[in-house]
Enzyme design. Structure first.
Site, PDB file in Angstrom:
ATOM      1  N   GLU A   1       0.783  -1.231   0.000  1.00  0.00           N
ATOM      2  CA  GLU A   1       0.000   0.000   0.000  1.00  0.00           C
ATOM      3  C   GLU A   1       0.819   1.287   0.000  1.00  0.00           C
ATOM      4  OE1 GLU A   1      -3.341   0.482  -0.217  1.00  0.00           O
ATOM      5  OE2 GLU A   1      -3.538  -1.658  -0.627  1.00  0.00           O
TER       6      GLU A   1
ATOM      7  N   SER B   1     -44.519 -21.331  42.954  1.00  0.00           N
ATOM      8  CA  SER B   1     -44.154 -22.471  43.793  1.00  0.00           C
ATOM      9  C   SER B   1     -42.658 -22.601  44.046  1.00  0.00           C
ATOM     10  CB  SER B   1     -44.674 -23.766  43.163  1.00  0.00           C
ATOM     11  OG  SER B   1     -46.088 -23.771  43.161  1.00  0.00           O
TER      12      SER B   1
END
Length: 775
Positions: free
Chosen positions: A186, A462
């Site tokens: 690059e 419960s």
């Protein structure tokens, strides 16, 4: 002197021609260019400083311990390896890789430093059977290893009070070949230009003119960084001017190393939905499922090649383009001496190796991270978390977390339309230590909204019952699991003057029944009678001892009319699972600084335990719930776990609960609707199914089938809870506290005499397996 004289004469001659442009230019410079440059300079420095200098706090899961005899399945081990960023390369020679041969795994660990000291890298051989680790050995010497740990997976990054998931890395941690290859492809003159490379621009211009179209770019890495940080992709003079000026400003303020470090972390390399993939570290995990440090040359080449066009060279959508581009980069690696030509050719022959399910773990576990943040904010402020370069080591178990999420998804899918309107939450803990292993706050695991596991206060139904029975059994001279309780109608006037007339789920009554049957079948009326006899203040105080506030003082508390978040329910049941030890639930193990020094360790010191004999009786009774009671579905599908559990359903089926534990895992699941309308789910038809799905996959130690220490199995007469002969009609064998029952047993004659006077009401009910299983 003569030269200066001629120069002044020349200036005097041309000044009338240039004075107007000169003053216009000077005016533009001071009136526009200079102020504009100062504004851009402030913007560049502010953004760049935030990016480069802030080192965030990293958050890790717990390290996986491998030792002979530990519960483990091949599927769970491979899940752990994948989640921690290990790759299956078929050899297991390089750190961060593994290989499999039948049921034997060769793993090369990376090593790590943690609050407990950490571990050095090593190569191990782990042999499994279907459910456990058979052996752990050093792969080179074959010597047995007592315990080996895999380095923990990184699960999040914390910037102050905010959580993001970014992979910020220091330049020193980036593979040298990746850095050199990036510059070779690059920006070969990166070390020498001022942010703009005029020679590269000229070369690109000539190349593009010859080709008749754009074949080469002339932008530098600095210019590309500016585009990622500040600019859009529009091709116009203003954008190009800003790009050039900002690039020069960055080069003026920062050295090449810091610019390169920022580029490595910010370059755009793809997209996952609405989330951009920025940086080579994130891209490494997204495309290859591995950490950047473990990339091979051909994988580095692909990522570098994608810089030119992440969408155009997307390896999942356009594999042929990506392969061609990767091989071109490998050729450049060879031409610049980064790779020997023969190695480059070999790399070109390899497939792309893209994982099919690459994910960016962006806020992957928001519900769990909420608890982590809550537990560390007392010790670390935002500024320290934002820039302290800390490592937080949590208790998260990746397998437990992912399997809990899958359990909810599978269970919800099986509910049809009821599942569409319902929501869910789950908490999984280590049954012996109180470490929080997993939290699910929504049926959509990545949902960052309302966390139902921590913040939703829902009636527990419960689930309250084992705690009521525990308080009673803490008085062994008065109660045992064979003691009779009345399952008969009851009606009470409430403070507002209305009558409270509770019923059993089926609307029936059972007369005098043993406590064991009342709990196994979750009979409401029996529990109310027992709770009133024990005393509501005693039960209320017991619940408040766990930190519960605003506990309902009315008898409806005995049926779970109390809003409690799943995390607090897990805290209550942790007491039972941990054999009577009140352990705080913790999600953080410790915090380590940048030098590997432990700055904070979160330890839980256990005491001697309380009411352990009562807890052990309740645990045994809850195992009967799973074998033959309201949770019998688990006993049928997962019998080897000997699990203990309890279903829970709130009034009008608004909430479905299940809490259950094995020897080393406790899991609490909740399902219901956010609008609090009836969900149509009992505990056994909703949350229990998610619990089942979790433990189908999660390796876990079974509970002992025998009652705990300090208990003895005794034959009792369910009519009075006293010792009797095994041959007597209705005699039941149950665990009782050793020494609390008289050794002399009642004979069958006296039992028949009692039955003559008491009628059939004192006979024990039908076997548990024949009762309706709904709650």
């Amino acid at each position: 002197m003569a030269f200066l004289t001629r120069l002044r004469s020349l200036a005097s001659a041309i000044w009338p021609w240039v004075r107007i442009p000169f003053w216009i230019g000077l005016g533009l410079f001071f009136g526009f260019v200079l102020p504009y440059t100062l504004v851009l300079n402030k913007r560049v420095q502010g953004r760049f400083n935030d990016l480069v200098f802030a080192v965030p706090t990293r958050v890790y899961a717990r390290p996986l311990a491998l030792e002979a005899g530990a519960p483990m399945t091949p599927a769970a081990l491979e899940l752990e390896l994948t989640f921690a960023g290990y790759g299956n390369d078929g050899h297991g020679q390089v750190a961060g890789t593994w290989a499999k041969d039948g049921s034997t795994y060769v793993i090369s660990s990376r090593g790590f430093a943690g609050p407990d000291g950490g571990e050095l890298p090593h190569r191990i051989r782990v042999a499994l059977n279907k459910s456990a680790v058979v052996s752990v050995k050093d792969a080179a010497s074959g010597k047995a290893i007592e315990t080996a740990h895999l380095d923990p997976a990184r699960i999040a990054t914390v910037y102050g009070s905010q959580q993001e998931e970014r992979r910020i890395v220091r330049l020193a941690d980036v593979p040298p070949m990746l850095i050199a290859g990036l510059q070779a492809v690059e920006d070969r003159d990166f070390k020498h230009h001022i942010g703009i490379d005029f020679s590269a621009i000229l070369r690109a211009s000539f190349a593009n003119l010859r080709a008749g179209h754009t074949v080469q770019g002339g932008s530098t890495l600095t210019q590309q960084l500016v585009r990622n940080l500040f600019l859009d992709r529009d091709q116009n003079f203003t954008r190009k001017f800003n790009e050039a000026l900002m690039s020069i400003l960055i080069e003026a303020h920062y050295d090449k190393g810091r610019i390169l470090e920022a580029y490595v972390n910010q370059v755009f390399l793809g997209q996952q939905g609405a989330q951009a993939v920025h940086g080579f570290a994130a891209a490494s995990e997204f495309y290859f499922g591995r950490r950047m440090e473990d990339l091979r040359p051909q994988e580095m080449a692909l990522l570098i090649g994608m810089v030119k066009g992440p969408s155009y060279y997307d390896p999942r959508r356009y594999p042929d383009r990506a392969l061609s581009r990767r091989n071109l980069v490998l050729e450049q690696f060879a031409s610049t001496g980064l790779l020997p030509p023969e190695q480059a050719k070999a790399a070109e022959a390899t497939p792309l190796g893209i994982v099919s399910n690459g994910q960016l773990p962006h806020n992957r576990f928001p519900a769990f991270m909420q608890l982590v943040r809550a537990q560390i904010t007392n010790d670390f402020d935002d500024a320290t978390l934002s820039a302290g370069n800390l490592s937080i080591f949590t208790t998260l178990d990746p397998a437990a977390q992912l399997y809990a999420e899958q359990g909810i998804t599978t269970a919800m899918a099986g509910l049809g339309k009821r599942g569409e309107a319902a929501q869910a939450a789950a908490v999984v803990t280590d049954a012996q230590t109180g470490s929080v292993l997993a939290i699910v706050g929504s049926k959509d695991p990545g949902d960052q909204g309302f966390n139902r596991a921590i913040d939703a206060r829902r009636s527990i139904g419960s689930l309250i019952k084992p705690l009521v029975y525990l308080v009673a059994l803490a008085q062994p001279e008065r109660w045992n699991l064979g003691s009779p309780v009345e399952d008969t109608p009851i009606s009470m006037r409430q403070p507002d003057g209305t009558q409270w007339t509770p019923k059993n789920d089926e609307g029936d009554v059972h007369g005098s029944v043993p406590m064991l049957d009342a709990l196994v079948h979750s009979w409401n009326l029996a529990t109310i009678h027992l709770g009133l006899e024990v005393g509501l203040p005693r039960i209320k105080s017991f619940l408040e001892s766990f930190g519960l506030e605003d506990v309902n003082p009315s008898p409806s508390l005995l049926l779970g009319a109390q809003g409690i978040p799943p995390l607090q329910v897990a805290q209550l049941y942790q007491y039972i699972a941990a054999d009577g030890h009140a352990l705080p639930l913790v999600a953080v193990r410790g915090v380590v600084d940048a030098d590997g020094k432990t700055v904070k360790r979160y330890e839980v010191k256990t005491g001697n335990g309380e009411y352990q004999l009562a807890v052990r009786q309740v645990t045994w009774a809850m195992q009967q719930v799973v074998r033959s009671g309201t949770a019998a579905a688990i006993g049928k599908t997962l019998p080897n776990l000997n699990a203990a559990g309890k279903t829970g359903t709130s009034n009008e089926m608004r909430d479905s609960w299940f809490a259950g534990f094995t020897a080393d895992h406790l899991a609490v699941f909740w399902m219901g609707r956010d609008d609090n309308k009836p969900s149509g789910l009992y505990g056994a038809t909703g949350s229990l199914r998610a619990w089942q799905e979790l433990f189908r996959k999660l390796p876990s130690k079974p509970l002992p089938a025998a009652p705990g220490e300090g208990l003895e199995m005794a034959w009792v007469n369910p009519a009075d809870g006293k010792r009797t002969d095994p041959s007597c009609e209705g005699a039941r064998q149950i665990p009782v506290v050793a020494g609390t029952l008289a050794q002399d047993s009642e004979g069958c004659f006296w039992q028949r005499v009692q039955n003559w006077f008491g009628g059939d009401d004192n006979k024990s009910p039908a076997p548990a397996s024949t009762a309706p299983i709904r709650d």
